[in-house]
Design a protein around this motif. Structure first.
Motif, PDB file in Angstrom:
ATOM      1  N   ARG A 102       1.025  -1.165   0.055  1.00  0.00           N
ATOM      2  CA  ARG A 102      -0.172   0.044   0.117  1.00  0.00           C
ATOM      3  C   ARG A 102       0.935   1.346   0.114  1.00  0.00           C
ATOM      4  N   MET A 113     -10.621   3.429   7.960  1.00  0.00           N
ATOM      5  CA  MET A 113     -11.296   2.585   7.508  1.00  0.00           C
ATOM      6  C   MET A 113     -12.081   2.059   8.774  1.00  0.00           C
ATOM      7  N   TYR A 114     -11.560   2.354   9.738  1.00  0.00           N
ATOM      8  CA  TYR A 114     -12.477   1.966  11.144  1.00  0.00           C
ATOM      9  C   TYR A 114     -13.244   3.096  11.692  1.00  0.00           C
ATOM     10  N   PHE A 120     -14.398   8.517   7.541  1.00  0.00           N
ATOM     11  CA  PHE A 120     -14.033   7.305   6.643  1.00  0.00           C
ATOM     12  C   PHE A 120     -14.014   7.869   5.041  1.00  0.00           C
ATOM     13  N   TRP A 121     -15.072   8.682   4.601  1.00  0.00           N
ATOM     14  CA  TRP A 121     -15.396   9.009   3.202  1.00  0.00           C
ATOM     15  C   TRP A 121     -14.356  10.111   2.834  1.00  0.00           C
TER      16      TRP A 121
ATOM     17  N   THR B   2     -21.290   2.823   6.703  1.00  0.00           N
ATOM     18  CA  THR B   2     -19.822   3.153   6.657  1.00  0.00           C
ATOM     19  C   THR B   2     -19.092   1.616   6.801  1.00  0.00           C
ATOM     20  N   ALA B   5     -19.311  -0.405   3.688  1.00  0.00           N
ATOM     21  CA  ALA B   5     -18.707   0.217   2.430  1.00  0.00           C
ATOM     22  C   ALA B   5     -17.114   0.046   2.927  1.00  0.00           C
ATOM     23  N   ALA B   6     -16.642   0.353   3.951  1.00  0.00           N
ATOM     24  CA  ALA B   6     -15.206   0.099   4.573  1.00  0.00           C
ATOM     25  C   ALA B   6     -14.817  -1.135   4.266  1.00  0.00           C
ATOM     26  N   VAL B   9     -14.479  -1.699   0.586  1.00  0.00           N
ATOM     27  CA  VAL B   9     -12.995  -0.984   0.078  1.00  0.00           C
ATOM     28  C   VAL B   9     -11.897  -1.917   0.681  1.00  0.00           C
ATOM     29  N   GLU B  10     -11.985  -2.361   1.762  1.00  0.00           N
ATOM     30  CA  GLU B  10     -10.922  -3.037   2.193  1.00  0.00           C
ATOM     31  C   GLU B  10     -10.648  -4.438   1.509  1.00  0.00           C
ATOM     32  N   GLN B  13      -9.202  -3.469  -1.983  1.00  0.00           N
ATOM     33  CA  GLN B  13      -7.723  -3.348  -1.572  1.00  0.00           C
ATOM     34  C   GLN B  13      -6.757  -4.596  -1.615  1.00  0.00           C
ATOM     35  N   GLU B  14      -7.229  -5.411  -0.896  1.00  0.00           N
ATOM     36  CA  GLU B  14      -6.460  -6.801  -0.565  1.00  0.00           C
ATOM     37  C   GLU B  14      -6.440  -7.395  -2.231  1.00  0.00           C
ATOM     38  N   ARG B  16      -6.805  -6.046  -5.106  1.00  0.00           N
ATOM     39  CA  ARG B  16      -5.924  -5.386  -5.949  1.00  0.00           C
ATOM     40  C   ARG B  16      -4.303  -5.581  -5.753  1.00  0.00           C
ATOM     41  N   ILE B  17      -4.143  -5.515  -4.155  1.00  0.00           N
ATOM     42  CA  ILE B  17      -2.522  -5.755  -3.985  1.00  0.00           C
ATOM     43  C   ILE B  17      -2.271  -7.237  -4.324  1.00  0.00           C
ATOM     44  N   ARG B 305      -3.852  -4.184  11.942  1.00  0.00           N
ATOM     45  CA  ARG B 305      -5.164  -3.794  11.641  1.00  0.00           C
ATOM     46  C   ARG B 305      -6.074  -3.977  13.158  1.00  0.00           C
ATOM     47  N   ALA B 310      -9.643  -2.384  14.441  1.00  0.00           N
ATOM     48  CA  ALA B 310     -10.437  -3.363  13.961  1.00  0.00           C
ATOM     49  C   ALA B 310     -10.982  -4.371  14.987  1.00  0.00           C
ATOM     50  N   ARG B 314     -15.176  -7.405  12.562  1.00  0.00           N
ATOM     51  CA  ARG B 314     -14.695  -6.654  11.162  1.00  0.00           C
ATOM     52  C   ARG B 314     -13.600  -7.453  10.571  1.00  0.00           C
TER      53      ARG B 314
END
Lengths: 232, 399
Positions: A102, A113-114, A120-121, B2, B5-6, B9-10, B13-14, B16-17, B305, B310, B314
């Motif tokens: 990253r 993210m948390y 977050f946005w 949220t 959505a997070a 997104v997470e 990302q994983e 993609r990486i 995390r 986290a 989550r």
């Protein structure tokens, strides 16, 4: 200054494979308030990281009490502890612990993210601002492996403070850096926590780093001694 | 909201990486979903092919045939008279699709000599009853009965014997005998599998005019396509009416279409489904295997995390989502691939050769493919997710 953390007669014991107890921490008393800069010095194996884990709610005392903002954490559920950790605690590790693969921006945005709602946005904007604050505004899209050790630790500092924590816990923050870079990083960490009013607890074996703190302690044999007491 | 959505997104990302790892692990799932979806879609086409073949041989569901014989000598009644009575009854019962059918033999002059062919006298509606679609030209029309030369439709076998290629219609064909008759070929249909011989179709009304004097039709019967509901009583009522109008005949009505087509299709469906399930299982196993290895490598990252706040739920949800999002994408690619394969010209030219009404790509197959990919993703994600939540934060960070 309001009280953030209070450790009263805290012990931490672990069971060894031969079923005997290893007492890592014994009778630890410590009070942390907003804006404090505390340096804890100690040799390897004296329980520095264990203490840090307790302070960051990553671990629980075997006996004694740990009060967070006046509330005893013994009855705290794991979920509530995680929420406090995310919202009020920032960690800086010796080995930086940046997320591989990253960019610097994504690493700093990771704690958001948390976060709930707008944080977050707007995580990318907030993270970019934070990186500019630590002098890495030009390295937003750099991968950790392309950054120097000092830069990586600065990214880690930006990540630790991105959610505006009340306390920043630094575990040997200069341990992987040369003297000059270590001093720069400590200056940055001290300055930035001072600006935000967050308490900073640095655990180190480096006397020079501990000397930057306004309150200093030595961890020896699992016990925490005020350096003033030691001197006396 | 949220948090969800997070987590997405997470997960993204994983993916993609770790795209190379993800790509490799998902190839199996994508191929398996593609195979499964293809199998379902192809089986749907195969079912349609079986249905059409059955309908060409025995008529559409539900088709009844009416056969009449004299009680005295077993001979059929004169075709013209029984035809008139049958038509009147069809009008009376308001049955739209019906046809008289009579068989005859004829000799055709070919470039290589003469050949015996089947000459089948039918009505216009015969094409609807037997799902006959001209491959060239057109089917017979009622007006053809008035033509100065008989109009015929020939099957592909006769067309080939006449050495007539595509776009060669209309053409002529000469039926031999004492008085040769030159007919106009107005259309060509696929080869007649039922008789196994070269076949020409002529209007029932035109047959008598052109061939009736020299050769009588045999096996004359009348077929009607009626709605499945109440078909049996209706067919009996038709037979009764036929008997009452032409006394002295023994009248039989029999169902003509094949009623067990579902049974013959089941075996095929089970075999194809079984093979697909096996492929899917192997794909899922490889996905699970790689996911387990990966999660062990990611222990430290999970610990970091957790230090950000986290929660275990989550972390569990994120790891699950990674698997689900990845397999959903793989499933989507598999389904798109299956649509491409099933609709490709290669399949159309070499596999779907016996189907008139090619069914559209079945939505159920696409939905099944996606549902299966989601299910595989969930199952393959469950175990790594359980391992991830059991990680001790302190140990993980030091890992």
């Amino acid at each position: 200054m309001s009280e953030l953390l209070r450790l009263t007669d805290v012990t931490r014991t672990v069971k060894l494979p031969d079923d005997t107890d290893l007492h890592i921490l014994t009778g630890v008393d410590l009070t942390v308030s907003t804006g404090d800069h505390i340096g804890i010095i100690g040799r390897s194996g004296t329980g520095k990281s264990t203490l840090l884990n307790l302070l960051g709610l990553l671990d629980r005392p075997t006996t004694g009490t740990l009060a967070w903002a006046g509330h005893d954490t013994r009855t705290l559920r794991a979920r509530a502890a995680a929420q406090i950790r995310g919202r009020d605690v920032g960690f800086v590790f010796q080995q930086f612990n940046l997320l591989p693969g990253r960019t610097a921006l994504e690493n700093v945005a990771a704690p958001l993210m948390y976060a709930p709602g707008s944080a977050f946005w707007k995580r990318r904007e907030i993270a970019a601002t934070m990186l500019e604050r630590v002098g890495l505004g030009a390295r937003l899209d750099s991968m950790p492996e392309s950054l120097s050790g000092g830069e990586q630790q600065r990214v880690a500092i930006a990540r630790a403070i991105v959610r505006g924590p009340k306390i920043v816990l630094a575990d040997e923050p200069t341990g992987a850096l040369d003297l000059e870079t270590g001093a720069e990083v400590m200056g940055l960490l001290d300055g930035i926590t001072h600006e935000t009013g967050a308490a900073l607890i640095t655990i180190t074996h480096d006397v020079a780093v501990a000397a930057m703190a306004r309150q200093r302690f030595r961890l020896e044999g699992g016990r925490l001694h005020s350096l003033v007491d030691v001197a006396a | 909201m949220t948090g969800f959505a997070a987590a997405i997104v997470e997960a993204w990302q994983e993916l993609r990486i770790h795209r190379l790892r993800v790509l490799l692990s998902l190839i199996g799932v994508g191929v398996a979903v593609c195979a499964l979806t293809c199998a379902v879609a192809v089986s749907s086409i195969a079912k349609q092919a079986l249905v059409e073949q059955a309908e060409r041989e025995g008529g559409r569901p539900t088709t009844y045939g009416l056969y009449a014989y004299s009680n005295e000598n077993g001979e059929p009644p004169p075709p013209a008279e029984s035809r008139r009575v049958f038509d009147e009854i069809m009008d009376e019962f308001d049955i739209t699709y019906h046809s008289a059918i009579g068989e005859s033999d004829a000799t055709v002059a070919l470039p290589t000599g003469s050949r015996h062919v089947s000459l089948r006298a039918v009505d216009v509606a015969y094409a609807d009853l037997r799902r006959m679609v001209p491959e060239q030209g057109r089917w017979l029309d009622a007006k053809d009965a008035q033509n100065l030369s008989p109009a015929v439709v020939v099957d592909a076998r006769l067309m080939k014997a006449l050495r007539l290629g595509p776009d060669s219609l209309p053409a002529t064909v000469t039926f031999g005998g004492e008085t040769p008759i030159t007919a106009t070929i107005v259309g060509q249909v696929r080869k007649d599998e039922q008789s196994g011989r070269s076949t020409a179709y002529i209007l029932f009304d035109a047959y008598d005019r052109w061939f009736g004097a020299t050769q009588q039709m045999f096996d004359v019967n009348f077929q009607m396509w009626v709605p499945p509901k109440g078909a049996k009583p209706l067919s009996k009522a038709v037979a009764q009416e036929f008997s009452s109008q032409l006394p002295g005949l023994q009248v039989q009505v029999n169902r003509q279409d094949s009623s067990d087509r579902g049974e013959s299709f089941k075996t095929f469906k089970y075999v194809v489904g079984g093979i697909s399930a096996l492929i899917l299982l192997l794909g899922a196993m490889s996905l699970l295997n790689i996911a387990l290895v990966t999660i062990k490598q990611r222990v430290r990252e999970i610990g970091i995390r957790r230090s950000f706040g986290a929660t275990t739920s989550r972390v569990f949800f994120s790891v699950m989502m990674e698997s689900v999002v990845a397999t959903f994408v793989a499933g989507l690619v598999g389904v798109v691939g299956a649509v491409g394969i099933v609709n490709s010209p290669l399949i159309a030219d070499h596999v779907i050769t016996n189907v008139t009404d090619i069914p559209p790509f079945p939505i159920s197959a696409a939905v099944l493919g996606l549902v299966v990919s989601l299910a595989v993703g969930s199952l393959a994600g469950l175990l790594p997710a359980l391992i991830a939540v059991r990680v001790k934060i302190i140990d993980a960070i030091r890992f």
